[in-house]
Design a protein around this motif. Structure first.
Motif, PDB file in Angstrom:
ATOM      1  N   UNK A 127      29.415  28.755  26.879  1.00 47.67           N
ATOM      2  CA  UNK A 127      28.749  29.719  27.767  1.00 47.67           C
ATOM      3  C   UNK A 127      28.105  29.003  28.955  1.00 47.67           C
ATOM      4  N   UNK A 128      27.428  27.902  28.706  1.00 45.01           N
ATOM      5  CA  UNK A 128      26.805  27.147  29.802  1.00 45.01           C
ATOM      6  C   UNK A 128      27.863  26.627  30.774  1.00 45.01           C
ATOM      7  N   UNK A 129      29.001  26.172  30.255  1.00 47.29           N
ATOM      8  CA  UNK A 129      30.083  25.680  31.118  1.00 47.29           C
ATOM      9  C   UNK A 129      30.644  26.812  31.977  1.00 47.29           C
ATOM     10  N   UNK A 130      30.811  27.988  31.394  1.00 45.11           N
ATOM     11  CA  UNK A 130      31.317  29.139  32.145  1.00 45.11           C
ATOM     12  C   UNK A 130      30.331  29.539  33.245  1.00 45.11           C
ATOM     13  N   UNK A 131      29.060  29.576  32.923  1.00 49.12           N
ATOM     14  CA  UNK A 131      28.044  29.922  33.923  1.00 49.12           C
ATOM     15  C   UNK A 131      28.048  28.893  35.050  1.00 49.12           C
ATOM     16  N   UNK A 132      28.116  27.617  34.692  1.00 51.73           N
ATOM     17  CA  UNK A 132      28.143  26.551  35.701  1.00 51.73           C
ATOM     18  C   UNK A 132      29.335  26.746  36.641  1.00 51.73           C
ATOM     19  N   UNK A 133      30.502  26.979  36.076  1.00 51.01           N
ATOM     20  CA  UNK A 133      31.699  27.145  36.896  1.00 51.01           C
ATOM     21  C   UNK A 133      31.566  28.376  37.791  1.00 51.01           C
ATOM     22  N   UNK A 134      31.090  29.461  37.235  1.00 52.64           N
ATOM     23  CA  UNK A 134      30.909  30.678  38.025  1.00 52.64           C
ATOM     24  C   UNK A 134      29.948  30.420  39.191  1.00 52.64           C
ATOM     25  N   UNK A 135      28.798  29.861  38.899  1.00 49.74           N
ATOM     26  CA  UNK A 135      27.769  29.675  39.932  1.00 49.74           C
ATOM     27  C   UNK A 135      28.171  28.652  40.986  1.00 49.74           C
ATOM     28  N   UNK A 136      28.907  27.618  40.589  1.00 45.77           N
ATOM     29  CA  UNK A 136      29.256  26.572  41.541  1.00 45.77           C
ATOM     30  C   UNK A 136      30.540  26.853  42.313  1.00 45.77           C
ATOM     31  N   UNK A 137      31.329  27.814  41.864  1.00 52.80           N
ATOM     32  CA  UNK A 137      32.562  28.106  42.583  1.00 52.80           C
ATOM     33  C   UNK A 137      32.700  29.588  42.914  1.00 52.80           C
ATOM     34  N   UNK A 138      32.847  30.429  41.924  1.00 55.35           N
ATOM     35  CA  UNK A 138      33.145  31.839  42.177  1.00 55.35           C
ATOM     36  C   UNK A 138      32.087  32.508  43.044  1.00 55.35           C
ATOM     37  N   UNK A 139      30.843  32.233  42.785  1.00 55.24           N
ATOM     38  CA  UNK A 139      29.750  32.879  43.524  1.00 55.24           C
ATOM     39  C   UNK A 139      29.754  32.491  44.994  1.00 55.24           C
ATOM     40  N   UNK A 140      30.474  31.426  45.352  1.00 57.95           N
ATOM     41  CA  UNK A 140      30.486  30.971  46.743  1.00 57.95           C
ATOM     42  C   UNK A 140      31.609  31.590  47.574  1.00 57.95           C
ATOM     43  N   UNK A 141      32.544  32.277  46.931  1.00 54.85           N
ATOM     44  CA  UNK A 141      33.664  32.861  47.675  1.00 54.85           C
ATOM     45  C   UNK A 141      33.194  34.025  48.524  1.00 54.85           C
ATOM     46  N   UNK A 142      33.694  34.073  49.754  1.00 51.77           N
ATOM     47  CA  UNK A 142      33.359  35.193  50.638  1.00 51.77           C
ATOM     48  C   UNK A 142      34.345  36.345  50.480  1.00 51.77           C
ATOM     49  N   UNK A 143      35.445  36.109  49.793  1.00 53.76           N
ATOM     50  CA  UNK A 143      36.445  37.165  49.595  1.00 53.76           C
ATOM     51  C   UNK A 143      35.910  38.227  48.641  1.00 53.76           C
ATOM     52  N   UNK A 144      36.481  39.431  48.698  1.00 55.79           N
ATOM     53  CA  UNK A 144      35.960  40.537  47.883  1.00 55.79           C
ATOM     54  C   UNK A 144      36.137  40.307  46.383  1.00 55.79           C
ATOM     55  N   UNK A 145      35.117  40.580  45.641  1.00 55.53           N
ATOM     56  CA  UNK A 145      35.198  40.475  44.173  1.00 55.53           C
ATOM     57  C   UNK A 145      36.068  41.581  43.596  1.00 55.53           C
ATOM     58  N   UNK A 146      36.353  42.597  44.375  1.00 54.85           N
ATOM     59  CA  UNK A 146      37.243  43.669  43.925  1.00 54.85           C
ATOM     60  C   UNK A 146      38.653  43.141  43.675  1.00 54.85           C
ATOM     61  N   UNK A 147      38.979  41.969  44.204  1.00 49.57           N
ATOM     62  CA  UNK A 147      40.290  41.354  43.975  1.00 49.57           C
ATOM     63  C   UNK A 147      40.414  40.827  42.546  1.00 49.57           C
ATOM     64  N   UNK A 148      39.316  40.471  41.914  1.00 47.54           N
ATOM     65  CA  UNK A 148      39.350  39.847  40.590  1.00 47.54           C
ATOM     66  C   UNK A 148      39.807  40.874  39.562  1.00 47.54           C
ATOM     67  N   UNK A 149      40.694  40.464  38.655  1.00 48.47           N
ATOM     68  CA  UNK A 149      41.284  41.399  37.694  1.00 48.47           C
ATOM     69  C   UNK A 149      41.234  40.893  36.260  1.00 48.47           C
ATOM     70  N   UNK A 150      41.114  41.858  35.375  1.00 45.19           N
ATOM     71  CA  UNK A 150      41.238  41.611  33.939  1.00 45.19           C
ATOM     72  C   UNK A 150      42.544  42.253  33.501  1.00 45.19           C
ATOM     73  N   UNK A 151      43.356  41.475  32.808  1.00 41.41           N
ATOM     74  CA  UNK A 151      44.609  41.988  32.265  1.00 41.41           C
ATOM     75  C   UNK A 151      44.373  42.462  30.837  1.00 41.41           C
ATOM     76  N   UNK A 152      44.835  43.676  30.537  1.00 46.65           N
ATOM     77  CA  UNK A 152      44.630  44.255  29.211  1.00 46.65           C
ATOM     78  C   UNK A 152      45.970  44.692  28.622  1.00 46.65           C
ATOM     79  N   UNK A 153      45.973  44.876  27.318  1.00 47.89           N
ATOM     80  CA  UNK A 153      47.145  45.421  26.637  1.00 47.89           C
ATOM     81  C   UNK A 153      47.113  46.928  26.815  1.00 47.89           C
ATOM     82  N   UNK A 154      47.808  47.434  27.801  1.00 45.36           N
ATOM     83  CA  UNK A 154      47.813  48.867  28.084  1.00 45.36           C
ATOM     84  C   UNK A 154      46.507  49.316  28.720  1.00 45.36           C
ATOM     85  N   UNK A 155      46.502  50.553  29.133  1.00 43.60           N
ATOM     86  CA  UNK A 155      45.302  51.133  29.741  1.00 43.60           C
ATOM     87  C   UNK A 155      44.153  51.120  28.733  1.00 43.60           C
ATOM     88  N   UNK A 156      42.990  50.681  29.148  1.00 37.32           N
ATOM     89  CA  UNK A 156      41.788  50.612  28.304  1.00 37.32           C
ATOM     90  C   UNK A 156      42.004  49.771  27.049  1.00 37.32           C
TER      91      UNK A 156
END
Length: 154
Positions: free
Chosen positions: A71-100
């Motif tokens: 969890x700490x590693x994931x938070x570190x990666x998020x805060x040091x990289x993802x949070x710095x992107x200026x591109x829209x977060x609406x682009x980020x996707x979760x892939x699921x097995x079928x709808x919902x």
């Protein structure tokens, strides 16, 4: 160069490949096994990132895991990289097995300081080995291709 360095006691810790897509390649075919939805919030993405760190082969992530919890590693990666992107977060996707359905993984298409990129993708351990990574990569590519980018790097 690596041979010279190895003779001095150095060793390779990680090998990175730079992959590049351009529009002449066409947009990959979607994986019909997967449905995609936007990431709900930061906590949802960090939870999935934490799960994908289980059994990771990424040398940098393994180095982090030697010093901190997943969890700490994931938070570190998020805060040091993802949070710095200026591109829209609406682009980020979760892939699921079928709808919902159950999440199999996620993809983070973004624009870093230099290029449109597939910044990160991960498949949760219980769904690895089934080729879902191709569907996640295709979805991230599709999202960026819709922005008429000249190339995507990964």
């Amino acid at each position: 160069r690596m041979g010279v360095l190895e003779n001095t006691g150095a060793h390779l810790t990680v090998e990175r490949l730079r992959l590049e897509w351009n529009p002449t390649a066409g947009v990959p075919t979607p994986d019909r096994r997967l449905a995609f939805r936007p990431v709900g919030d930061t906590d949802e993405l960090i939870a999935l990132m934490t799960r994908t760190l289980d059994g990771t082969l990424d040398a940098h992530s393994r180095g982090d895991l030697a010093q901190m919890s997943p969890h700490e590693a994931a938070v570190k990666h998020y805060e040091q990289e993802f949070a710095t992107y200026s591109s829209p977060r609406e682009w980020w996707r979760i892939g699921t097995l079928g709808e919902d359905g159950e999440p199999v993984g996620f993809v983070v298409p973004a624009r870093n300081a230099y290029h449109p990129v597939i910044a990160y993708l991960g498949v949760v351990p219980e769904h690895r080995g089934r080729g879902y990574v191709d569907g996640l990569l295709a979805e991230g590519t599709r999202i960026l291709a819709e922005e008429d980018v000249p190339r995507i790097r990964a």
